[in-house]
Scaffold this active site. Structure first.
Site, mmCIF file in Angstrom:
data_model
loop_
_atom_site.group_PDB
_atom_site.id
_atom_site.type_symbol
_atom_site.label_atom_id
_atom_site.label_comp_id
_atom_site.label_asym_id
_atom_site.label_seq_id
_atom_site.Cartn_x
_atom_site.Cartn_y
_atom_site.Cartn_z
ATOM 1 N N ARG A 40 37.042 50.462 46.102
ATOM 2 C CA ARG A 40 37.184 49.681 47.765
ATOM 3 C C ARG A 40 39.096 50.461 47.011
ATOM 4 O O ARG A 40 39.354 50.541 48.741
ATOM 5 C CB ARG A 40 37.322 48.592 46.766
ATOM 6 C CG ARG A 40 37.567 47.734 48.133
ATOM 7 C CD ARG A 40 37.199 46.024 47.032
ATOM 8 N NE ARG A 40 36.155 45.760 47.639
ATOM 9 C CZ ARG A 40 35.390 44.186 47.374
ATOM 10 N NH1 ARG A 40 36.865 43.551 46.883
ATOM 11 N NH2 ARG A 40 34.664 43.936 47.202
ATOM 12 N N PHE A 163 44.348 30.478 55.257
ATOM 13 C CA PHE A 163 42.580 30.212 56.534
ATOM 14 C C PHE A 163 42.686 30.867 57.409
ATOM 15 O O PHE A 163 42.338 30.749 58.639
ATOM 16 C CB PHE A 163 43.785 28.589 57.272
ATOM 17 C CG PHE A 163 43.658 27.964 56.050
ATOM 18 C CD1 PHE A 163 42.988 26.803 56.384
ATOM 19 C CD2 PHE A 163 45.240 27.443 55.642
ATOM 20 C CE1 PHE A 163 42.894 25.115 55.052
ATOM 21 C CE2 PHE A 163 45.699 26.029 54.863
ATOM 22 C CZ PHE A 163 44.849 25.383 54.619
ATOM 23 N N CYS A 273 32.953 31.007 53.336
ATOM 24 C CA CYS A 273 33.396 30.147 52.913
ATOM 25 C C CYS A 273 32.344 28.880 53.362
ATOM 26 O O CYS A 273 32.859 27.965 52.418
ATOM 27 C CB CYS A 273 34.749 29.679 53.879
ATOM 28 S SG CYS A 273 36.022 30.883 53.405
#
Ligand code: UDX
Length: 459
Positions: A40, A163, A273
């Site tokens: 990664r 968010f 989520c």
């Protein structure tokens, strides 16, 4: 307190893009993103920006601007911890798959490992920032580990939930509705406020106590998911009564108290989520014996599962009660458009249902590779990997997916699906040619004119 060096543990969908933007906007801060996964990190460092491990519109140019200047990706976790003034923890917190709270509670083992490693390595004071979504009061556990296993240095814990939504991560990071910072130590809070204030207007930076911040993240996601389940519940009613769910959404969305966003009926919400955070909220409520609260939020998940099952069952019923040996072409596998993320995607569960009925599923998604699709199905454990590979074919050309298909199912709202040559597709499909639109994406009048039997959620 002026922050000079930031380290983020975890180079995933949140850590990677967030740190890239923090580095882009804070030229005087050195930002290092670390991860144990060498492949990664190599991908984040790849000269070819199309190889970044996270696909997000606009992310390549942010990385190109900051990488090598004040943004670094590395596997040397210890060095990065030791040199940082501020450490973000952005590792994943999957739902537990074992033991107490299995299937509901968040698994905090990666968080605890991070805390122990920070405590072991740190030789100077640190601000530790929870970026991962965590159950309320995790900060307390973090603090206890850090204080009891550390080298006598001071740790301040902050909660700073993210968010951003996938597919619009860079846009959301550049212009967030709000940044939320929870904490107890004013100096530490101010240090993080200053980092964000480099580009976010200060009236959008909210500060609260730790617990409010941690809880707010779960509640924000629960409210958003609840809107989707609410409109999806109405979609079923619309199908029976002749109302059109898009018209209902538009009508109620004009009420400024309700608002127009997040009222799009779909085959069901997915993503890393919503489900996880609601399950977590339900688990917390139950653990405090708040049965009514837990039941209330659990219903959002129950309705979502119902929506996915209902979509699959409608395909079976419409195809004369059998899909055995029939070709069902899936357009889309990602949980929403503009992302290669498939976590909790409705497509996985709809496919699983159809495969139980021995359908042949042919998948085309513009961004999701075949290995990921097989991995998602294998993970369910419903059938052997060999069976999944026998029944599911993944192709790189949508027209190939649709040729000879008995039905097309739209699972993700990729824009390109709208622009296909549907008349050519009609020619190549089996007759009658069915389209099941789980996203209400296509133009129903146009498809019906072309002779498709067109079914859309909520119509
Ligand atoms: C969500 C929150 O929006 C974000 O604030 C939080 O940080 C992480 O979780 P994300 O999961 O990336 O972000 O995607 P989002 O755009 O919220 O969509 C979630 C799911 O709901 C998708 O499967 C989407 O297709 C579905 N959805 C969304 C609908 O079905 N209808 C809608 O009206 C909106």
């Amino acid at each position: 307190m002026k922050i000079r060096k930031i380290t983020c543990i975890g180079a995933g969908y949140v850590g990677g893009p967030t740190m890239s933007v923090i580095a882009q906007k804070n030229l005087n801060v050195k930002v290092t993103v670390v991860d144990l996964n060498q492949a990664r990190i190599d991908a984040w460092n790849d000269a070819d920006l199309s190889k970044l491990p996270v696909y997000e519109p606009g992310l390549d140019s942010v990385v190109a601007e900051a990488r090598g200047r004040n943004l670094f990706f590395s596997t040397d976790v210890e060095k990065a911890i030791d040199e940082a003034d501020m450490i973000f923890i952005s590792v994943n917190t999957p739902t537990k798959t074992y033991g107490k709270g299995k299937g509901q509670a968040a698994d905090l083992k990666f968080i605890e490992l991070c805390a122990r490693q920070i405590a072991a390595v740190a030789t100077s004071d640190k601000i530790v920032v929870e970026k991962s979504t965590l159950p309320v009061r995790t900060a307390e556990a973090l603090k206890s580990i850090l204080d009891n296993t550390g080298n006598g240095v001071n740790f301040h814990i902050l909660s700073n939930p993210e968010f951003l939504a996938e597919g619009t991560a860079v846009e959301d990071l550049h212009a967030p509705d709000r940044v939320l910072i929870g904490g107890e130590n004013q100096e530490a809070i101010q240090a993080l406020v200053d980092v964000y204030a480099a580009w976010v207007p200060t009236e959008r930076i909210l500060t609260t106590n730790l617990w409010s911040s941690e809880l707010s993240k779960l509640v924000a996601n629960a409210f958003l998911a609840q809107r989707v389940s609410s409109i999806n519940s109405i979609s079923e009613l619309c199908e029976i009564t002749g109302a059109n769910v898009d018209e209902v959404s538009r009508a109620i969305g004009h009420d400024s108290r309700i608002g127009s966003k997040f009222l799009k009926a779909s085959v069901g919400f997915g993503g890393s989520c919503f489900q996880k955070d609601i399950l977590n909220l339900v688990y917390i409520a139950r653990s405090y014996n708040l049965a009514a609260v837990a039941d209330y939020w659990e219903q959002v998940i129950i309705l979502n599962d119902h929506q996915k099952t209902r979509f699959a069952e409608n395909i079976i019923k419409t195809l004369y009660n059998t899909v055995n040996g029939k070709n069902i072409a899936f357009l889309g596998w990602a949980f929403k458009k503009d992302t290669n993320d498939t976590r909790e995607s409705a497509a996985i569960y709809v496919a699983d249902h159809l495969l139980d009925e021995e359908a042949n599923v042919i998948v085309y998604d513009p961004k999701v590779p075949a290995e990921q699709i097989y991995k998602d199905l294998d993970y369910l454990g419903t059938r052997t990997p060999e069976e999944n590979r026998r029944l599911v074919k993944v192709v790189n050309d949508p027209y190939e997916a649709l040729a000879d298909a008995h039905a097309a199912a739209i699972l993700t709202e990729w824009d390109e699906f709208k622009d296909y040559d549907w008349s050519r597709i009609k020619e190549s499909m089996k007759k009658p040619s069915f389209v099941f639109d789980g996203r209400k994406l296509l133009n129903s009048a146009q498809l019906q004119d072309l002779g498709f039997v067109y079914y859309a959620i909520g119509e």
